[in-house]
Design a protein around this motif. Sequence first.
Motif, PDB file in Angstrom:
ATOM      1  N   GLY A   1      10.980 -17.573 -32.636  1.00  0.00           N
ATOM      2  CA  GLY A   1      10.966 -18.590 -31.584  1.00  0.00           C
ATOM      3  C   GLY A   1      12.271 -18.687 -30.805  1.00  0.00           C
ATOM      4  N   GLN A   2      13.132 -17.680 -30.911  1.00  0.00           N
ATOM      5  CA  GLN A   2      14.450 -17.743 -30.270  1.00  0.00           C
ATOM      6  C   GLN A   2      14.554 -16.705 -29.159  1.00  0.00           C
ATOM      7  OE1 GLN A   2      16.103 -20.275 -31.160  1.00  0.00           O
ATOM      8  NE2 GLN A   2      14.856 -20.729 -32.961  1.00  0.00           N
ATOM      9  N   PHE A   3      15.584 -16.836 -28.337  1.00  0.00           N
ATOM     10  CA  PHE A   3      15.745 -15.966 -27.171  1.00  0.00           C
ATOM     11  C   PHE A   3      17.186 -15.541 -26.992  1.00  0.00           C
ATOM     12  CE2 PHE A   3      11.972 -18.374 -26.607  1.00  0.00           C
ATOM     13  CZ  PHE A   3      11.084 -17.480 -26.035  1.00  0.00           C
ATOM     14  N   ILE A   4      17.368 -14.284 -26.568  1.00  0.00           N
ATOM     15  CA  ILE A   4      18.682 -13.847 -26.101  1.00  0.00           C
ATOM     16  C   ILE A   4      18.833 -14.418 -24.706  1.00  0.00           C
ATOM     17  CG2 ILE A   4      17.767 -11.645 -25.216  1.00  0.00           C
ATOM     18  CD1 ILE A   4      20.411 -10.315 -25.758  1.00  0.00           C
TER      19      ILE A   4
ATOM     20  N   ILE B   1      28.222 -21.114 -31.987  1.00  0.00           N
ATOM     21  CA  ILE B   1      27.126 -21.751 -32.720  1.00  0.00           C
ATOM     22  C   ILE B   1      25.799 -21.218 -32.187  1.00  0.00           C
ATOM     23  CG2 ILE B   1      26.030 -23.950 -33.322  1.00  0.00           C
ATOM     24  CD1 ILE B   1      28.933 -23.573 -34.395  1.00  0.00           C
ATOM     25  N   GLY B   2      24.975 -20.666 -33.076  1.00  0.00           N
ATOM     26  CA  GLY B   2      23.685 -20.109 -32.668  1.00  0.00           C
ATOM     27  C   GLY B   2      23.859 -18.687 -32.171  1.00  0.00           C
ATOM     28  N   SER B   3      24.296 -17.791 -33.063  1.00  0.00           N
ATOM     29  CA  SER B   3      24.653 -16.436 -32.612  1.00  0.00           C
ATOM     30  C   SER B   3      23.437 -15.533 -32.437  1.00  0.00           C
ATOM     31  CB  SER B   3      25.667 -15.806 -33.562  1.00  0.00           C
ATOM     32  OG  SER B   3      25.258 -15.956 -34.902  1.00  0.00           O
ATOM     33  N   GLY B   4      22.272 -15.953 -32.942  1.00  0.00           N
ATOM     34  CA  GLY B   4      21.024 -15.241 -32.670  1.00  0.00           C
ATOM     35  C   GLY B   4      21.110 -13.752 -32.917  1.00  0.00           C
ATOM     36  N   CYS B   5      20.798 -12.979 -31.885  1.00  0.00           N
ATOM     37  CA  CYS B   5      20.793 -11.528 -32.033  1.00  0.00           C
ATOM     38  C   CYS B   5      22.194 -10.926 -32.057  1.00  0.00           C
ATOM     39  CB  CYS B   5      19.977 -10.890 -30.911  1.00  0.00           C
ATOM     40  SG  CYS B   5      20.795 -11.003 -29.309  1.00  0.00           S
ATOM     41  N   GLY B   6      23.215 -11.699 -31.708  1.00  0.00           N
ATOM     42  CA  GLY B   6      24.590 -11.215 -31.821  1.00  0.00           C
ATOM     43  C   GLY B   6      25.189 -10.656 -30.539  1.00  0.00           C
TER      44      GLY B   6
ATOM     45  N   VAL C   1      28.097 -19.084 -36.404  1.00  0.00           N
ATOM     46  CA  VAL C   1      27.185 -19.725 -37.354  1.00  0.00           C
ATOM     47  C   VAL C   1      25.763 -19.591 -36.811  1.00  0.00           C
ATOM     48  CG1 VAL C   1      26.653 -21.818 -38.666  1.00  0.00           C
ATOM     49  CG2 VAL C   1      28.987 -21.444 -37.840  1.00  0.00           C
ATOM     50  N   GLU C   2      24.856 -19.103 -37.647  1.00  0.00           N
ATOM     51  CA  GLU C   2      23.451 -18.959 -37.269  1.00  0.00           C
ATOM     52  C   GLU C   2      22.591 -19.549 -38.383  1.00  0.00           C
ATOM     53  OE1 GLU C   2      21.461 -18.023 -34.620  1.00  0.00           O
ATOM     54  OE2 GLU C   2      19.884 -18.529 -36.043  1.00  0.00           O
ATOM     55  N   ILE C   3      21.477 -20.147 -38.002  1.00  0.00           N
ATOM     56  CA  ILE C   3      20.666 -20.843 -38.999  1.00  0.00           C
ATOM     57  C   ILE C   3      19.479 -20.019 -39.511  1.00  0.00           C
ATOM     58  CG2 ILE C   3      19.033 -22.070 -37.488  1.00  0.00           C
ATOM     59  CD1 ILE C   3      19.784 -24.619 -39.068  1.00  0.00           C
TER      60      ILE C   3
ATOM     61  N   GLY D   1      24.127 -21.066 -41.711  1.00  0.00           N
ATOM     62  CA  GLY D   1      24.307 -22.489 -41.982  1.00  0.00           C
ATOM     63  C   GLY D   1      23.949 -23.327 -40.774  1.00  0.00           C
ATOM     64  N   ASP D   2      24.187 -24.618 -40.896  1.00  0.00           N
ATOM     65  CA  ASP D   2      23.910 -25.557 -39.817  1.00  0.00           C
ATOM     66  C   ASP D   2      25.133 -25.653 -38.910  1.00  0.00           C
ATOM     67  OD1 ASP D   2      23.250 -27.578 -38.131  1.00  0.00           O
ATOM     68  OD2 ASP D   2      23.328 -29.163 -39.650  1.00  0.00           O
ATOM     69  N   GLY D   3      24.997 -25.063 -37.740  1.00  0.00           N
ATOM     70  CA  GLY D   3      26.108 -25.017 -36.797  1.00  0.00           C
ATOM     71  C   GLY D   3      26.564 -26.381 -36.317  1.00  0.00           C
ATOM     72  N   ARG D   4      25.743 -27.408 -36.454  1.00  0.00           N
ATOM     73  CA  ARG D   4      26.178 -28.735 -36.010  1.00  0.00           C
ATOM     74  C   ARG D   4      27.373 -29.224 -36.808  1.00  0.00           C
ATOM     75  NH1 ARG D   4      22.093 -32.667 -36.812  1.00  0.00           N
ATOM     76  NH2 ARG D   4      22.199 -31.615 -38.816  1.00  0.00           N
TER      77      ARG D   4
ATOM     78  N   VAL E   1      28.390 -23.066 -27.651  1.00  0.00           N
ATOM     79  CA  VAL E   1      27.168 -23.497 -28.336  1.00  0.00           C
ATOM     80  C   VAL E   1      25.974 -22.975 -27.538  1.00  0.00           C
ATOM     81  CG1 VAL E   1      25.896 -25.453 -29.298  1.00  0.00           C
ATOM     82  CG2 VAL E   1      28.380 -25.602 -29.050  1.00  0.00           C
ATOM     83  N   ALA E   2      25.076 -22.213 -28.206  1.00  0.00           N
ATOM     84  CA  ALA E   2      23.975 -21.551 -27.502  1.00  0.00           C
ATOM     85  C   ALA E   2      22.636 -22.226 -27.768  1.00  0.00           C
ATOM     86  CB  ALA E   2      23.918 -20.080 -27.900  1.00  0.00           C
ATOM     87  N   ALA E   3      22.657 -23.530 -28.041  1.00  0.00           N
ATOM     88  CA  ALA E   3      21.411 -24.279 -28.210  1.00  0.00           C
ATOM     89  C   ALA E   3      21.698 -25.693 -27.709  1.00  0.00           C
ATOM     90  CB  ALA E   3      20.991 -24.290 -29.672  1.00  0.00           C
TER      91      ALA E   3
ATOM     92  N   LEU F   1      19.291 -27.274 -30.618  1.00  0.00           N
ATOM     93  CA  LEU F   1      20.175 -27.139 -31.768  1.00  0.00           C
ATOM     94  C   LEU F   1      19.482 -27.907 -32.890  1.00  0.00           C
ATOM     95  CD1 LEU F   1      23.076 -26.133 -32.519  1.00  0.00           C
ATOM     96  CD2 LEU F   1      23.901 -28.385 -31.869  1.00  0.00           C
ATOM     97  N   VAL F   2      18.855 -27.188 -33.797  1.00  0.00           N
ATOM     98  CA  VAL F   2      17.968 -27.879 -34.741  1.00  0.00           C
ATOM     99  C   VAL F   2      18.740 -28.589 -35.837  1.00  0.00           C
ATOM    100  CG1 VAL F   2      16.058 -26.292 -34.310  1.00  0.00           C
ATOM    101  CG2 VAL F   2      17.583 -25.861 -36.237  1.00  0.00           C
ATOM    102  N   ASP F   3      18.113 -29.655 -36.303  1.00  0.00           N
ATOM    103  CA  ASP F   3      18.660 -30.406 -37.422  1.00  0.00           C
ATOM    104  C   ASP F   3      17.879 -29.981 -38.660  1.00  0.00           C
ATOM    105  OD1 ASP F   3      19.320 -32.166 -39.343  1.00  0.00           O
ATOM    106  OD2 ASP F   3      18.979 -33.964 -38.135  1.00  0.00           O
TER     107      ASP F   3
END
Length: 234
Positions: A64-67, A91-96, A112-114, A139-142, A156-158, A213-215
């Motif tokens: 469910g994520q996007f570059i 925060i939210g490094s996804g595909c890198g 940090v990526e969840i 982990g939780d980037g928040r 921050v990418a979310a 940015l999910v909790d």
Amino acid sequence: MALSDYQNQYAAARAAMVERQLKPRGVSDQRVLEVMGGVPRHLFLDESLVSWAYDDGPQPIGHGQFISQPYIVASMTQALGLRPTDRVLEIGSGCGYQTAVLACLADRVMAVEIVPQLRDRSLEVLSRLGLENILLKLGDGRQGWPELAPFDAILVAAYSEALPRRLFSQLAPGGRMVIPLGPENGQRLVLVTKDPDGGQRRRVMEGCRFVPLVDPGQTDVNSPSFYLGGPGRR
Ligand code: SAH
């Protein structure tokens, strides 16, 4: 293999991306343009999407994520005004992909990526490129990365409705943070600067559309961290 070994792949598509998508929209920082003209974005995508890697838009990376669209990556990176000595939190490094761009411009990137699968796959691509100045944790980037704070820059990418206070507190005096803020359908990129006395200044940039940015709530997303070791570039 190292980053330079991949630079003849899709070189024309990357050059066209820089000329048609980045420069006309006001990306003028030479270092950012050079790095985005060099980092092989296609390696970060699933093989079935490689031909779209340099298109002017986001692409799915699974879960469910996007570059992010190349222009958004460039704009956020440029806004941070990175120096080669900077320590950056992502925060939210996804595909890198964004991680790789930051790693080419700063001393060290702490990301940090969840989602574990995204963390695993991005580590594999980043190490294939020989980028060693990256620490990546699940982990939780928040929460940021308090043990390694303060940071000269935070990306921050979310999106989040309000500025996460813990992240701002991990910014060094004079530090810069770029983050999508707002309600889901009215997000704007915001550059938040920490004054030397700890005060906050904001510059609202363009509209954007990020995932939240999910909790993670009660879910235990913390597992041992994985590092791409190596010294910083400083
Ligand atoms: N910039 C990345 C990903 C953007 S999508 C890229 O270009 O690939 C946003 C990313 O944020 C996703 O990978 C998602 O899993 C991650 N994310 C969402 N909430 C998070 C949280 N609380 N902590 C860490 N990462 C989070």
